[in-house]
Design a protein around this motif. Structure first.
Motif, short mmCIF file in Angstrom:
data_model
loop_
_atom_site.label_atom_id
_atom_site.label_comp_id
_atom_site.label_asym_id
_atom_site.label_seq_id
_atom_site.Cartn_x
_atom_site.Cartn_y
_atom_site.Cartn_z
N UNK A 1 0.83 -1.20 0.00
CA UNK A 1 0.00 0.00 0.00
C UNK A 1 0.87 1.25 0.00
N UNK A 2 1.90 1.28 0.83
CA UNK A 2 2.81 2.43 0.87
C UNK A 2 3.53 2.59 -0.46
N UNK B 1 3.74 6.01 -2.69
CA UNK B 1 5.04 6.57 -3.07
C UNK B 1 5.16 6.62 -4.59
N UNK B 2 4.73 5.59 -5.28
CA UNK B 2 4.77 5.57 -6.74
C UNK B 2 3.99 6.74 -7.33
N UNK B 3 2.79 6.96 -6.83
CA UNK B 3 1.97 8.07 -7.33
C UNK B 3 2.67 9.40 -7.09
N UNK B 4 3.22 9.61 -5.90
CA UNK B 4 3.86 10.89 -5.61
C UNK B 4 5.12 11.08 -6.45
N UNK C 1 0.03 12.77 -15.51
CA UNK C 1 0.11 11.33 -15.23
C UNK C 1 -0.04 11.07 -13.73
N UNK C 2 0.57 11.90 -12.91
CA UNK C 2 0.40 11.76 -11.46
C UNK C 2 -1.04 11.90 -11.04
N UNK D 1 -8.97 4.50 -8.53
CA UNK D 1 -9.34 4.05 -7.18
C UNK D 1 -8.40 2.98 -6.63
N UNK D 2 -7.10 3.30 -6.62
CA UNK D 2 -6.11 2.30 -6.21
C UNK D 2 -6.28 1.87 -4.75
#
Length: 116
Positions: free
Chosen positions: A11-12, A16-19, A28-29, A36-37
């Motif tokens: 989950x973390x 982190x990937x999105x940020x 893209x971010x 809805x990840x």
């Protein structure tokens, strides 16, 4: 205990990937953040942990109804940020989201949708 640590790590990693993607590409971010990840992960964890189908489907149902009143926050935040800075904009946006949620919960109650 290893399972809960695995859940936290995965989950973390998604957050982190999105940020990290958002640092490189606004669009893209935002696209990744709008997916809805968290809900998909929660539904996956509930399924893997053998929760009843009713609990899993209720989670998806209520998530939909909880997302709708938060949408105005995303329109308001950029304007507030430009005017007041990050922290005041974040706080005011959160207050607006809470107020919208309360009003929305009241508005949908006649149709049997109980959010509060």
């Amino acid at each position: 205990m290893p399972w809960i640590i695995t859940k936290y790590a995965i989950t973390a990693a998604v957050v982190v990937l999105v940020s990290e993607v958002a640092k490189r590409s606004d669009r893209l971010g935002a696209l990744l953040a709008s997916l809805p990840m968290v809900t998909l992960l929660a539904l996956t964890w509930l399924h893997i942990e053998k929760q009843p189908a009713e609990k899993i489907t209720n989670h998806a149902w209520y998530t939909f109804w909880y997302v709708v009143p938060t949408l105005p926050m995303f329109l308001l935040f950029p304007r507030l940020f430009n005017r007041f800075g990050f922290w005041p904009a974040l706080g005011l946006s959160a207050v607006v989201a809470i107020v919208c949620f309360g009003l929305f919960a009241w508005a949908v109650r006649p149709w049997g949708i109980k959010l509060l």
